[in-house]
Structures are given as C-alpha cells and as structure tokens.
Design an enzyme around this catalytic site. Structure first.
Site, PDB file in Angstrom:
ATOM      1  CE1 TYR A 137      -3.968   2.144   0.597  1.00 49.41           C
ATOM      2  CE2 TYR A 137      -2.678   3.138   2.353  1.00 49.41           C
ATOM      3  CZ  TYR A 137      -3.787   3.146   1.531  1.00 49.41           C
ATOM      4  OH  TYR A 137      -4.707   4.168   1.636  1.00 49.41           O
ATOM      5  CE  LYS A 181      -3.492   4.888  -1.604  1.00 46.97           C
ATOM      6  NZ  LYS A 181      -4.558   5.392  -2.478  1.00 46.97           N
TER       7      LYS A 181
HETATM    8  P1  NAP Z   1     -13.277   2.453   0.727  1.00 49.80           P
HETATM    9  O1  NAP Z   1     -14.351   2.860   1.682  1.00 49.80           O
HETATM   10  O2  NAP Z   1     -12.811   1.047   0.715  1.00 49.80           O
HETATM   11  O3  NAP Z   1     -13.752   2.889  -0.731  1.00 49.80           O
HETATM   12  C1  NAP Z   1     -12.999   2.573  -1.864  1.00 49.80           C
HETATM   13  C2  NAP Z   1     -13.945   2.469  -3.040  1.00 49.80           C
HETATM   14  O4  NAP Z   1     -13.178   2.044  -4.178  1.00 49.80           O
HETATM   15  C3  NAP Z   1     -15.037   1.423  -2.817  1.00 49.80           C
HETATM   16  O5  NAP Z   1     -16.268   1.907  -3.292  1.00 49.80           O
HETATM   17  C4  NAP Z   1     -14.540   0.261  -3.634  1.00 49.80           C
HETATM   18  O6  NAP Z   1     -15.556  -0.598  -4.120  1.00 49.80           O
HETATM   19  C5  NAP Z   1     -13.871   0.956  -4.794  1.00 49.80           C
HETATM   20  N1  NAP Z   1     -12.955   0.082  -5.503  1.00 49.80           N
HETATM   21  C6  NAP Z   1     -12.159  -0.897  -4.997  1.00 49.80           C
HETATM   22  N2  NAP Z   1     -11.484  -1.516  -5.983  1.00 49.80           N
HETATM   23  C7  NAP Z   1     -11.868  -0.920  -7.140  1.00 49.80           C
HETATM   24  C8  NAP Z   1     -11.527  -1.122  -8.511  1.00 49.80           C
HETATM   25  N3  NAP Z   1     -10.652  -2.068  -8.876  1.00 49.80           N
HETATM   26  N4  NAP Z   1     -12.121  -0.341  -9.426  1.00 49.80           N
HETATM   27  C9  NAP Z   1     -13.007   0.613  -9.073  1.00 49.80           C
HETATM   28  N5  NAP Z   1     -13.374   0.843  -7.805  1.00 49.80           N
HETATM   29  C10 NAP Z   1     -12.809   0.078  -6.839  1.00 49.80           C
HETATM   30  O7  NAP Z   1     -11.954   3.348   0.944  1.00 49.80           O
HETATM   31  P2  NAP Z   1     -11.792   4.832   1.505  1.00 49.80           P
HETATM   32  O8  NAP Z   1     -11.358   4.752   2.899  1.00 49.80           O
HETATM   33  O9  NAP Z   1     -12.982   5.643   1.156  1.00 49.80           O
HETATM   34  O10 NAP Z   1     -10.511   5.297   0.655  1.00 49.80           O
HETATM   35  C11 NAP Z   1     -10.620   6.054  -0.535  1.00 49.80           C
HETATM   36  C12 NAP Z   1      -9.223   6.429  -0.978  1.00 49.80           C
HETATM   37  O11 NAP Z   1      -8.564   7.152   0.054  1.00 49.80           O
HETATM   38  C13 NAP Z   1      -8.329   5.229  -1.286  1.00 49.80           C
HETATM   39  O12 NAP Z   1      -7.494   5.498  -2.384  1.00 49.80           O
HETATM   40  C14 NAP Z   1      -7.502   5.087  -0.023  1.00 49.80           C
HETATM   41  O13 NAP Z   1      -6.281   4.457  -0.261  1.00 49.80           O
HETATM   42  C15 NAP Z   1      -7.324   6.544   0.353  1.00 49.80           C
HETATM   43  N6  NAP Z   1      -7.012   6.736   1.766  1.00 49.80           N
HETATM   44  C16 NAP Z   1      -7.873   6.370   2.731  1.00 49.80           C
HETATM   45  C17 NAP Z   1      -7.527   6.580   4.061  1.00 49.80           C
HETATM   46  C18 NAP Z   1      -8.445   6.207   5.176  1.00 49.80           C
HETATM   47  O14 NAP Z   1      -8.085   6.427   6.325  1.00 49.80           O
HETATM   48  N7  NAP Z   1      -9.620   5.691   4.928  1.00 49.80           N
HETATM   49  C19 NAP Z   1      -6.303   7.144   4.390  1.00 49.80           C
HETATM   50  C20 NAP Z   1      -5.442   7.496   3.363  1.00 49.80           C
HETATM   51  C21 NAP Z   1      -5.810   7.304   2.054  1.00 49.80           C
HETATM   52  P3  NAP Z   1     -15.996  -1.874  -3.192  1.00 49.80           P
HETATM   53  O15 NAP Z   1     -16.454  -1.317  -1.925  1.00 49.80           O
HETATM   54  O16 NAP Z   1     -17.065  -2.537  -3.965  1.00 49.80           O
HETATM   55  O17 NAP Z   1     -14.756  -2.709  -3.060  1.00 49.80           O
END
Ligand code: NAP
Length: 247
Positions: free
Chosen positions: A155, A159
C-alpha cells in the site's frame, strides 16, 4: 462558497467512503459528477443523490485496474458530458501484512488497483484535457506514501508511486493548462480504518497532534479546493490532510 458550476467531474471508487463524499461535495459546489465504482449498485445510489441536488450524474461500473474497463469508463463519461474537467483517482484497496508473509498476489492487487489505475485513468483522459487546454487531476494518495507504515509495504509503495506519478504528470501537462495534484489523507474514519486493531488505532492516535481521526468531509474539502480556480497556481503538490501527523 467555492463555485465550480458548469464543470464535469469523474470520481473513481465513488460508491462509498471518501469517494462518495468527494462526489457529493463537488456536486454541491455546482459540478456535474459521474460516479464510477467496481460495484455498480453503490455508484447508482450516489448518482441518485447527486441528481437529487439538481446536478447531472452518471453511474459507471468500472474496474480501474483494467485497461479496457478504464477506456469504456472514459468513453461513457465523454458520451454524456462531452468534456472532462476534473478527474479524481480515488479508488483504492489494502491487503495488509508484514512483507515476510505478504503474498505476491496481494502486492500485485494493491499496486494494480491503486497505482496502475492512476496511470490508466490519467492516460485515458489526457487527450481530451489536452485538447481543451484545461483540466484538473487529483490523485488520492496517503500519508503512508510519505512516511511508510509497518504491514503496508504494498500500500505505501503504491501511494508513494502515485505521488511520483502526480509530480511527473504535473510537469508533462503544465504547458497544456492541466494541473495535477495529490491529496494525502491521514487516518480517516472509514471502512478502511475500521479494520485497524485497537492497538494500531491507539498507536496512530498518539502520533496525531490534533488527537483525532479525520473525516471524509475534510478530504473532500481539500479536493474541492484543488479542483477550483482558488488553486489555479497549484500543481505538482501533495496536500496532506492528516491532523498534523506528517510535518
Ligand atoms: P473504501 O471505503 O474502501 O472505498 C474505496 C472504493 O473504491 C469502494 O467503493 C470500492 O468498491 C472501490 N474500488 C475498490 N477496488 C476498485 C476497482 N478495482 N475499481 C473501481 N473501484 C474500486 O476506501 P476509503 O477509505 O474511502 O478510501 C478512498 C481512498 O482514500 C483510497 O485510495 C484510499 O487508499 C485513500 N485513503 C484512505 C484513508 C483512510 O483512512 N480511509 C487514508 C489514506 C488514504 P468496493 O467497496 O465494492 O470494493
């Protein structure tokens, strides 16, 4: 209030979590927003919420790690909205584990969904944006791409790769009026961080000067700023939104 009326935006992974908040935030600021997700049903729900705000939307089923799927996504988008003003590469996954136990397939899956997708989506919109001589790309990276994190070799590498890609594309596209920036969220209250053990959660909280997890809304605010004319002299940057974790 930031106004991005008459702009059209595409948010990947917009069906839930941070992506959903970003899509709704851009729509509330006046943009038409297409919501792409691997799960069409969630994309449809968010697209309905956007239409209820009086904006145009389009749910698109797409696996952003797959080249053909990305091409179809961008074709569907441009058929409805003609031009793409804002691309938010938000879709992302985790497959955590210490490197000694990390399976090659978990490395590949995370690199493909987080980093290769970013390459594919940026490339797919580049022709249209270059022709228009304007556009904004915002890549959702992570603080772990800046500081590393135990158990997240795949991961954090993905990133960090997104950040390098952001800076290179910012240089490649600048003369065409296209700005490319990254947002690096810290630890955000979400399905992704709900998976953390209590021990890890306490460890992370101890390192956050503001002493709390962030919200998806805080990330969406940063994305809206970068998408707007307020950021028209900002490119190649990483906007860290993390309660002071990295400074
Ligand atoms: P999340 O709730 O898991 O949402 C991610 C979304 O991306 C989900 O709707 C998922 O669909 C979709 N997805 C997964 N694989 C995919 C693919 N191959 N093609 C298209 N869509 C896909 O994650 P989040 O926490 O909102 O994170 C969003 C972004 O922020 C990510 O890039 C993550 O790395 C980044 N981020 C998050 C955090 C945190 O604390 N949450 C911190 C730093 C960075 P499904 O649900 O159907 O799998």
């Amino acid at each position: 209030m930031i106004d991005i009326a008459n702009k059209s935006a595409l948010v990947t992974g917009g069906g839930r979590g941070i992506g959903r908040d970003i899509a709704l935030k851009l729509a509330k600021a006046g943009a038409d927003v297409a919501v792409s997700d691997i799960d069409l049903e969630t994309a449809q729900k968010v697209a309905s919420e956007i239409e209820a705000l009086g904006r145009r939307s389009l749910p698109i089923k797409a696996d952003v790690s797959n080249s053909d799927s990305v091409t179809e996504m961008v074709t569907a988008f441009t058929e409805k909205f003609e031009k793409i003003d804002v691309l938010v590469n938000n879709a992302g996954i985790t497959r955590d584990g210490l490197i000694m136990r990390m399976k090659e397939e978990d490395w590949d899956a995370v690199l493909n969904v987080n980093l290769k997708s970013c390459f594919l989506c940026c490339k797919a919109v580049s022709r249209t944006m270059m022709k228009a001589r304007e556009g904004v790309i915002i890549n959702i990276a992570s603080v772990v791409g800046l500081m590393g994190n135990i158990g997240q070799a795949n991961y954090s590498a993905s990133k960090a790769g997104m950040i390098g890609l952001t800076k290179t594309l910012a240089r490649e596209f600048a003369s065409r009026g296209i700005r490319v920036n990254a947002v690096a969220p810290g630890f955000i209250q979400s399905a992704m961080t709900d998976k953390l053990s209590d021990q890890d959660r306490e460890r992370f909280l101890a390192g956050i000067p503001l002493g709390r997890l962030g919200t998806a809304d805080a990330i969406a605010n940063g994305v809206l700023y970068l998408a707007s004319p307020l950021a028209d002299y900002v490119t190649g940057q990483v906007l860290t939104i993390d309660g002071g974790l990295v400074m």
